[in-house]
Write a protein that holds these residues in place. Structure first.
Motif, PDB file in Angstrom:
ATOM      1  N   LYS A   3     -56.163 -15.490  20.884  1.00  0.00           N
ATOM      2  CA  LYS A   3     -56.862 -15.119  19.654  1.00  0.00           C
ATOM      3  C   LYS A   3     -57.891 -16.193  19.295  1.00  0.00           C
ATOM      4  O   LYS A   3     -58.987 -15.870  18.837  1.00  0.00           O
ATOM      5  CB  LYS A   3     -55.865 -14.922  18.516  1.00  0.00           C
ATOM      6  N   ILE A   4     -57.585 -17.446  19.534  1.00  0.00           N
ATOM      7  CA  ILE A   4     -58.535 -18.531  19.263  1.00  0.00           C
ATOM      8  C   ILE A   4     -59.737 -18.419  20.194  1.00  0.00           C
ATOM      9  O   ILE A   4     -60.880 -18.589  19.772  1.00  0.00           O
ATOM     10  CB  ILE A   4     -57.835 -19.902  19.405  1.00  0.00           C
ATOM     11  N   VAL A   5     -59.497 -18.108  21.460  1.00  0.00           N
ATOM     12  CA  VAL A   5     -60.597 -17.914  22.407  1.00  0.00           C
ATOM     13  C   VAL A   5     -61.469 -16.746  21.970  1.00  0.00           C
ATOM     14  O   VAL A   5     -62.705 -16.821  22.010  1.00  0.00           O
ATOM     15  CB  VAL A   5     -60.049 -17.698  23.839  1.00  0.00           C
ATOM     16  N   ASN A   6     -60.834 -15.657  21.522  1.00  0.00           N
ATOM     17  CA  ASN A   6     -61.578 -14.501  21.045  1.00  0.00           C
ATOM     18  C   ASN A   6     -62.432 -14.862  19.836  1.00  0.00           C
ATOM     19  O   ASN A   6     -63.594 -14.465  19.752  1.00  0.00           O
ATOM     20  CB  ASN A   6     -60.616 -13.368  20.697  1.00  0.00           C
ATOM     21  N   VAL A  10     -66.496 -14.629  19.605  1.00  0.00           N
ATOM     22  CA  VAL A  10     -67.168 -13.881  18.537  1.00  0.00           C
ATOM     23  C   VAL A  10     -68.171 -14.776  17.818  1.00  0.00           C
ATOM     24  O   VAL A  10     -69.307 -14.371  17.545  1.00  0.00           O
ATOM     25  CB  VAL A  10     -66.138 -13.281  17.548  1.00  0.00           C
ATOM     26  N   VAL A  11     -67.765 -16.004  17.536  1.00  0.00           N
ATOM     27  CA  VAL A  11     -68.680 -16.951  16.879  1.00  0.00           C
ATOM     28  C   VAL A  11     -69.891 -17.215  17.768  1.00  0.00           C
ATOM     29  O   VAL A  11     -71.027 -17.282  17.276  1.00  0.00           O
ATOM     30  CB  VAL A  11     -67.937 -18.262  16.522  1.00  0.00           C
ATOM     31  N   PHE A 108     -59.706 -10.175  13.615  1.00  0.00           N
ATOM     32  CA  PHE A 108     -59.037 -10.184  12.327  1.00  0.00           C
ATOM     33  C   PHE A 108     -58.527  -8.803  11.930  1.00  0.00           C
ATOM     34  O   PHE A 108     -58.160  -8.581  10.801  1.00  0.00           O
ATOM     35  CB  PHE A 108     -59.974 -10.709  11.249  1.00  0.00           C
ATOM     36  N   SER A 109     -58.503  -7.889  12.866  1.00  0.00           N
ATOM     37  CA  SER A 109     -58.040  -6.536  12.594  1.00  0.00           C
ATOM     38  C   SER A 109     -56.550  -6.433  12.871  1.00  0.00           C
ATOM     39  O   SER A 109     -55.998  -7.146  13.714  1.00  0.00           O
ATOM     40  CB  SER A 109     -58.798  -5.540  13.470  1.00  0.00           C
TER      41      SER A 109
END
Length: 125
Positions: A3-6, A10-11, A108-109
């Motif tokens: 999730k951190i990589v995702n 995204v950033v 964040f979904s």
């Protein structure tokens, strides 16, 4: 961890969209202005801003990524015409990242697909 990589990817896409909007709406490079009209540069700049907003919202992220893919393909064509191989490679890398981010869902979904991203689900059966 994934999730951190995702979130970081995204950033990266959001920052790239904002950067493209900045130089397309501001003062596009001379070669891009020669290849396409100034109006199309402005349209791509606004498209980048709209895609950024859509990516940040959980229910419209897919639309934002599709707009980003459209913009990236346009930039790849422009860089091919200009003959900038490093810029082409960077845009192709961002295109692949964007396509992967569509598959994994918004970070964040509540519909985030953890089981699809890990191999744990296959080992538990």
């Amino acid at each position: 961890m994934l999730k951190i990589v995702n979130i970081l990817l995204v950033v990266a896409i959001v920052v790239k969209n904002l950067w493209d909007a900045y130089w397309l709406l501001g003062e596009p490079e001379q070669l891009v202005a020669i290849i396409i009209s100034d109006d199309y540069c402005v349209i791509l700049g606004w498209l980048s801003l709209i895609a950024t907003v859509f990516i940040l919202l959980p229910y419209t992220y897919v639309t934002g990524y599709w707009l980003t893919i459209y913009k990236i393909i346009n930039l790849i064509v422009f860089y091919i015409i200009e003959g900038k191989p490093m810029a082409i490679l960077l845009e192709i890398l961002l295109l692949v990242v964007t396509i992967l981010l569509i598959r994994y869902g918004h970070c964040f979904s509540k519909r985030y697909l953890w089981n699809d991203m890990t191999l744990e689900d296959g080992f538990n059966k």
